[in-house]
Design a protein around this motif. Structure first.
Motif, PDB file in Angstrom:
ATOM      1  N   GLN A  61       0.436  -1.283  -0.320  1.00 42.06           N
ATOM      2  CA  GLN A  61      -0.061  -0.026  -0.139  1.00 42.06           C
ATOM      3  C   GLN A  61       1.020   0.994   0.216  1.00 42.06           C
ATOM      4  OE1 GLN A  61      -2.123  -0.481   3.602  1.00 42.06           O
ATOM      5  NE2 GLN A  61      -0.737   0.201   4.462  1.00 42.06           N
ATOM      6  N   PHE A 136       0.967   1.884  -5.033  1.00 42.21           N
ATOM      7  CA  PHE A 136      -0.231   1.354  -4.773  1.00 42.21           C
ATOM      8  C   PHE A 136      -1.424   2.493  -5.118  1.00 42.21           C
ATOM      9  CE2 PHE A 136       2.796  -1.803  -3.037  1.00 42.21           C
ATOM     10  CZ  PHE A 136       2.654  -2.529  -4.161  1.00 42.21           C
ATOM     11  N   SER A 139      -4.490   3.692 -10.147  1.00 35.68           N
ATOM     12  CA  SER A 139      -5.574   3.071 -10.355  1.00 35.68           C
ATOM     13  C   SER A 139      -5.100   2.615 -12.437  1.00 35.68           C
ATOM     14  CB  SER A 139      -6.316   3.199  -9.956  1.00 35.68           C
ATOM     15  OG  SER A 139      -7.166   1.555 -10.681  1.00 35.68           O
ATOM     16  N   PRO A 140      -4.628   1.953 -12.937  1.00 35.45           N
ATOM     17  CA  PRO A 140      -3.487   0.477 -11.801  1.00 35.45           C
ATOM     18  C   PRO A 140      -3.321   0.535 -10.878  1.00 35.45           C
ATOM     19  CG  PRO A 140      -3.700   0.158 -13.932  1.00 35.45           C
ATOM     20  CD  PRO A 140      -4.629   1.123 -13.889  1.00 35.45           C
ATOM     21  N   ASN A 141      -2.197   0.126 -10.038  1.00 36.34           N
ATOM     22  CA  ASN A 141      -0.843  -0.022  -9.019  1.00 36.34           C
ATOM     23  C   ASN A 141       0.369  -0.151 -10.378  1.00 36.34           C
ATOM     24  OD1 ASN A 141      -2.741  -0.235  -6.730  1.00 36.34           O
ATOM     25  ND2 ASN A 141      -1.848  -2.372  -6.619  1.00 36.34           N
ATOM     26  N   LYS A 158      -0.448  -5.499 -11.099  1.00 32.63           N
ATOM     27  CA  LYS A 158      -1.630  -6.548 -11.130  1.00 32.63           C
ATOM     28  C   LYS A 158      -1.994  -5.807  -9.697  1.00 32.63           C
ATOM     29  CE  LYS A 158      -1.255 -10.294 -13.530  1.00 32.63           C
ATOM     30  NZ  LYS A 158      -1.461 -12.327 -13.697  1.00 32.63           N
ATOM     31  N   PRO A 159      -3.316  -6.183  -9.423  1.00 30.72           N
ATOM     32  CA  PRO A 159      -3.827  -5.755  -7.706  1.00 30.72           C
ATOM     33  C   PRO A 159      -3.721  -6.591  -6.847  1.00 30.72           C
ATOM     34  CG  PRO A 159      -5.657  -6.423  -9.283  1.00 30.72           C
ATOM     35  CD  PRO A 159      -4.803  -6.790 -10.476  1.00 30.72           C
TER      36      PRO A 159
END
Length: 190
Positions: A61, A136, A139-141, A158-159
């Motif tokens: 995060q 993080f 969006s997307p990470n 990828k999330p």
């Protein structure tokens, strides 16, 4: 936010954007057997065989930034991020659980890390400083890559991942920069 003492802490604010500049150490227990850690686990020195080392801390995060100085290389340096399950006795990104920027500008991509299979070329050389923003909040990470403070690439991730800064060398040496400083740019524009 509580952080271990061995991490260099500094919060940068650019408008509403906060970054944690980190200077991780490499984890001796999460390092392949062919390399040697020096300088309080800030330097990874390789041999004729590839070895990968993961940082002591993982991230899932927020936004963090770190830099790696390419001290010596025979063209066999890979820098990036990895899951804790990545294979440590090979080059970063050789398996599905790591993603590595190759010194020649190519990428080694594990299928479990990124959303795309194609990425821009980002070559680097001896004495370059390669910086990474692991974001993080986006969006997307994503993983942003800088070479000598110049933006070079954005990699969509990828999330839901927990990622370690990761370093891989053959007969080469890389050192984590002890006091990284963010490049001057608008990070929300990426």
């Amino acid at each position: 936010l509580s952080l271990p003492r061995h991490i260099f802490e500094r919060i940068h604010s650019f408008g509403a954007v906060g970054f944690l500049c980190i200077s991780p150490t490499m984890n001796a227990a999460k390092k392949g057997s062919y390399g040697m850690l020096r300088d309080d686990n800030k330097t990874l020195q390789g041999t004729n065989y590839y070895t990968t080392a993961l940082a002591n801390e993982s991230y899932s995060q927020g936004r963090c930034y770190w830099e790696v100085h390419v001290v010596q290389s025979n063209g066999d340096v890979f820098l990036g991020v990895a899951l804790g399950s990545t294979h440590l006795h090979n080059m970063l990104g050789h398996d599905n659980d790591g993603f590595g920027l190759r010194q020649d500008g190519g990428w080694n991509k594990g299928a479990n890390i990124t959303l795309s299979s194609s990425h821009p070329s980002v070559p680097f050389k001896v004495n370059d400083v390669v910086g990474f923003v692991l974001d993080f909040n986006h969006s997307p990470n994503c993983l942003l890559v800088f070479v000598n403070k110049q933006f070079k690439a954005k990699i969509d991730l990828k999330p839901g991942l927990t990622l370690f800064p990761a370093f891989s060398v053959g007969n080469s040496t890389v050192t984590i920069v002890k006091e990284p400083s963010l490049p001057q740019c608008n990070f929300d524009s990426f």
